[in-house]
Design an enzyme around this catalytic site. Sequence first.
Site, PDB file in Angstrom:
ATOM      1  N   ARG A 295       0.839  -1.212   0.000  1.00 49.40           N
ATOM      2  CA  ARG A 295       0.000   0.000   0.000  1.00 49.40           C
ATOM      3  C   ARG A 295       0.877   1.266   0.000  1.00 49.40           C
ATOM      4  NH1 ARG A 295      -0.472   4.766   2.560  1.00 49.40           N
ATOM      5  NH2 ARG A 295       0.022   3.698   4.512  1.00 49.40           N
ATOM      6  N   ASP A 296       1.514   1.543   1.127  1.00 49.40           N
ATOM      7  CA  ASP A 296       2.285   2.795   1.214  1.00 49.40           C
ATOM      8  C   ASP A 296       3.429   2.768   0.218  1.00 49.40           C
ATOM      9  OD1 ASP A 296       2.847   5.304   2.141  1.00 49.40           O
ATOM     10  OD2 ASP A 296       3.497   4.702   4.140  1.00 49.40           O
TER      11      ASP A 296
ATOM     12  N   HIS B  94       5.810   4.786  12.434  1.00 50.57           N
ATOM     13  CA  HIS B  94       5.731   4.681  10.964  1.00 50.57           C
ATOM     14  C   HIS B  94       6.700   5.719  10.396  1.00 50.57           C
ATOM     15  CE1 HIS B  94       3.163   4.239   7.159  1.00 50.57           C
ATOM     16  NE2 HIS B  94       3.808   5.363   6.912  1.00 50.57           N
TER      17      HIS B  94
ATOM     18  N   HIS C 249       9.291   7.210   7.561  1.00 51.22           N
ATOM     19  CA  HIS C 249       9.844   7.271   6.204  1.00 51.22           C
ATOM     20  C   HIS C 249      11.318   7.649   6.362  1.00 51.22           C
ATOM     21  CE1 HIS C 249       6.144   6.868   3.687  1.00 51.22           C
ATOM     22  NE2 HIS C 249       5.594   7.064   4.884  1.00 51.22           N
TER      23      HIS C 249
ATOM     24  N   CYS D  31       4.569   9.420  -0.415  1.00 51.46           N
ATOM     25  CA  CYS D  31       3.171   9.832  -0.365  1.00 51.46           C
ATOM     26  C   CYS D  31       2.940  10.851  -1.457  1.00 51.46           C
ATOM     27  CB  CYS D  31       2.829  10.430   1.001  1.00 51.46           C
ATOM     28  SG  CYS D  31       1.147  11.093   1.057  1.00 51.46           S
TER      29      CYS D  31
ATOM     30  N   ASN E 295       9.220   4.315   2.697  1.00 55.21           N
ATOM     31  CA  ASN E 295       9.185   3.883   4.091  1.00 55.21           C
ATOM     32  C   ASN E 295      10.529   3.243   4.383  1.00 55.21           C
ATOM     33  OD1 ASN E 295       6.266   3.454   2.938  1.00 55.21           O
ATOM     34  ND2 ASN E 295       6.046   3.631   5.146  1.00 55.21           N
TER      35      ASN E 295
HETATM   36  P1  HMG Z   1     -12.923  14.763  -2.239  1.00 55.44           P
HETATM   37  O1  HMG Z   1     -12.633  15.092  -3.651  1.00 55.44           O
HETATM   38  O2  HMG Z   1     -12.941  15.869  -1.248  1.00 55.44           O
HETATM   39  O3  HMG Z   1     -14.265  13.959  -2.003  1.00 55.44           O
HETATM   40  O4  HMG Z   1     -11.912  13.631  -1.791  1.00 55.44           O
HETATM   41  P2  HMG Z   1     -15.592  13.772  -2.746  1.00 55.44           P
HETATM   42  O5  HMG Z   1     -16.487  13.135  -1.747  1.00 55.44           O
HETATM   43  O6  HMG Z   1     -15.999  15.058  -3.399  1.00 55.44           O
HETATM   44  O7  HMG Z   1     -15.245  12.690  -3.862  1.00 55.44           O
HETATM   45  C1  HMG Z   1     -14.552  12.964  -5.055  1.00 55.44           C
HETATM   46  C2  HMG Z   1     -14.741  11.799  -5.999  1.00 55.44           C
HETATM   47  O8  HMG Z   1     -14.168  10.625  -5.438  1.00 55.44           O
HETATM   48  C3  HMG Z   1     -16.188  11.460  -6.227  1.00 55.44           C
HETATM   49  O9  HMG Z   1     -16.274  10.890  -7.512  1.00 55.44           O
HETATM   50  C4  HMG Z   1     -16.462  10.399  -5.204  1.00 55.44           C
HETATM   51  O10 HMG Z   1     -17.522   9.551  -5.553  1.00 55.44           O
HETATM   52  C5  HMG Z   1     -15.167   9.635  -5.203  1.00 55.44           C
HETATM   53  P3  HMG Z   1     -16.951  11.699  -8.737  1.00 55.44           P
HETATM   54  O11 HMG Z   1     -18.328  12.013  -8.270  1.00 55.44           O
HETATM   55  O12 HMG Z   1     -16.102  12.917  -8.901  1.00 55.44           O
HETATM   56  O13 HMG Z   1     -16.855  10.717  -9.854  1.00 55.44           O
HETATM   57  N1  HMG Z   1     -14.880   8.988  -3.928  1.00 55.44           N
HETATM   58  C6  HMG Z   1     -14.478   7.719  -3.820  1.00 55.44           C
HETATM   59  N2  HMG Z   1     -14.287   6.770  -4.754  1.00 55.44           N
HETATM   60  C7  HMG Z   1     -13.859   5.573  -4.308  1.00 55.44           C
HETATM   61  N3  HMG Z   1     -13.629   5.293  -3.001  1.00 55.44           N
HETATM   62  C8  HMG Z   1     -13.813   6.227  -2.060  1.00 55.44           C
HETATM   63  C9  HMG Z   1     -14.263   7.495  -2.464  1.00 55.44           C
HETATM   64  N4  HMG Z   1     -14.539   8.629  -1.782  1.00 55.44           N
HETATM   65  C10 HMG Z   1     -14.925   9.526  -2.696  1.00 55.44           C
HETATM   66  N5  HMG Z   1     -13.568   5.947  -0.785  1.00 55.44           N
HETATM   67  C11 HMG Z   1     -11.099  11.830  -0.444  1.00 55.44           C
HETATM   68  C12 HMG Z   1     -11.864  13.138  -0.464  1.00 55.44           C
HETATM   69  C13 HMG Z   1     -10.824  11.486   1.000  1.00 55.44           C
HETATM   70  C14 HMG Z   1     -11.958  10.754  -1.097  1.00 55.44           C
HETATM   71  C15 HMG Z   1      -9.791  12.034  -1.256  1.00 55.44           C
HETATM   72  O14 HMG Z   1      -9.127  13.149  -0.743  1.00 55.44           O
HETATM   73  C16 HMG Z   1      -8.866  10.851  -1.188  1.00 55.44           C
HETATM   74  O15 HMG Z   1      -9.175   9.799  -1.713  1.00 55.44           O
HETATM   75  N6  HMG Z   1      -7.680  10.990  -0.502  1.00 55.44           N
HETATM   76  C17 HMG Z   1      -6.787   9.906  -0.286  1.00 55.44           C
HETATM   77  C18 HMG Z   1      -5.367  10.346  -0.469  1.00 55.44           C
HETATM   78  C19 HMG Z   1      -4.442   9.194  -0.180  1.00 55.44           C
HETATM   79  O16 HMG Z   1      -4.775   8.046  -0.386  1.00 55.44           O
HETATM   80  N7  HMG Z   1      -3.221   9.519   0.302  1.00 55.44           N
HETATM   81  C20 HMG Z   1      -2.241   8.539   0.599  1.00 55.44           C
HETATM   82  C21 HMG Z   1      -2.555   7.715   1.802  1.00 55.44           C
HETATM   83  S1  HMG Z   1      -2.171   8.531   3.349  1.00 55.44           S
HETATM   84  C22 HMG Z   1      -0.488   8.213   3.591  1.00 55.44           C
HETATM   85  O17 HMG Z   1       0.155   7.690   2.722  1.00 55.44           O
HETATM   86  C23 HMG Z   1       0.113   8.516   4.940  1.00 55.44           C
HETATM   87  C24 HMG Z   1       0.362   7.240   5.792  1.00 55.44           C
HETATM   88  O18 HMG Z   1       1.219   6.331   5.119  1.00 55.44           O
HETATM   89  C25 HMG Z   1       1.003   7.635   7.125  1.00 55.44           C
HETATM   90  C26 HMG Z   1       2.224   8.548   6.944  1.00 55.44           C
HETATM   91  O19 HMG Z   1       3.171   8.204   6.245  1.00 55.44           O
HETATM   92  O20 HMG Z   1       2.159   9.622   7.554  1.00 55.44           O
HETATM   93  C27 HMG Z   1      -0.955   6.526   6.098  1.00 55.44           C
HETATM   94 MG    MG Z   2       3.372   6.518   5.063  1.00 53.29          MG
END
Ligand code: HMG
Ligand code: MG
Length: 283
Positions: free
Chosen positions: A13-14, A205, A207, A238, A247
């Site tokens: 995933r990450d 966690h 990086h 990310c 990571n």
């Molecule tokens: P948004 O644009 O504000 O939300 O995104 P929305 O509700 O307006 O949705 C936009 C579109 O996405 C819509 O589709 C929704 O239906 C769809 P459209 O109508 O435009 O066709 N949608 C979805 N589709 C599938 N699955 C869903 C979903 N939700 C909405 N669950 C949202 C808000 C949270 C969805 C967006 O910002 C997002 O997906 N963000 C994720 C970003 C991400 O994955 N980042 C990486 C992971 S975090 C990380 O890596 C850190 C970590 O490792 C820890 C660390 O290192 O610190 C965990």
């Molecule tokens: Mg991470």
Amino acid sequence: MSERVEIFEVGPRDGLQNEKRPIPTAEKIALVDTLSRAGFARIEVASFVSPKWVPQMADGAEVLAGIARAPGVRYAALTPNLRGYERARAAGADEVAIFGAASEGFSRANINATIAESLARFEDVAAAARADGIPMRGYVSCVTDCPYEGKIAPGQVAEVAEKLWGLGCYEISLGDTIGQGTPETVSAMLAAVSQVVPVDKLAGHFHDTAGRALDNIEAALAVGLRVFDAAVGGLGGCPYAKGATGNVATEAVVERLTKLGHDTGLNSAVLNEAAALARAMRG
Ligand code: HMG
Ligand code: MG
């Protein structure tokens, strides 16, 4: 007797979420299947986020459907909202994770929400997970440094960690998202967070952007943490944190922990096999 330290493998995933090359689902499945033989109890294999935001994770359901599930391994997925939770459940994820941030800037960039808005969204996920009896983990990003706001005060991290804990997360993973933490800032942050969440429910966690992840793990071990997230082959980054590299590599963590007299229960030969696969998958 050596003390057990668990590595929570997050490579599929990450590690893969940030790769530019669209990675075929079959390659992801092969990586997870190799990792399944290495002795992990938990492997994060997918995220059910918006495919517009993170295209690389769009095939999470296919990955979960295609893997050979090993007994005793929990396959985990990130779920930013109820929609993501429902997709993860339908795909058969064994546990889910909500992910927030200690900084407003990163929260907006990563999940398009203020911290308060994100916590309100997570309440829906938490209620559904509780009703279904699905374990839920919580992440806090930017626990020492933020790409948008610079240094983060330990109290801010503690505040968000306490809220995620209050939502029913069984463990809180503290993310040095951009790898800028030092043993000093990590220790100060953990001193604050361990006031509000039991230390044996915290995970580190890290990086490895600045090459300090292993030293930061040592600092966290000294505070009492016994779970660390890592990605085989040092995969990762990310998409919403410019400059975030991989990571910390799982095999490097195993080596350091072994030197320190800890036991991870992992099979090094299989791990090396997975690391070679992971490196070959990198763009
Ligand atoms: P948004 O644009 O504000 O939300 O995104 P929305 O509700 O307006 O949705 C936009 C579109 O996405 C819509 O589709 C929704 O239906 C769809 P459209 O109508 O435009 O066709 N949608 C979805 N589709 C599938 N699955 C869903 C979903 N939700 C909405 N669950 C949202 C808000 C949270 C969805 C967006 O910002 C997002 O997906 N963000 C994720 C970003 C991400 O994955 N980042 C990486 C992971 S975090 C990380 O890596 C850190 C970590 O490792 C820890 C660390 O290192 O610190 C965990
Ligand atoms: Mg991470």
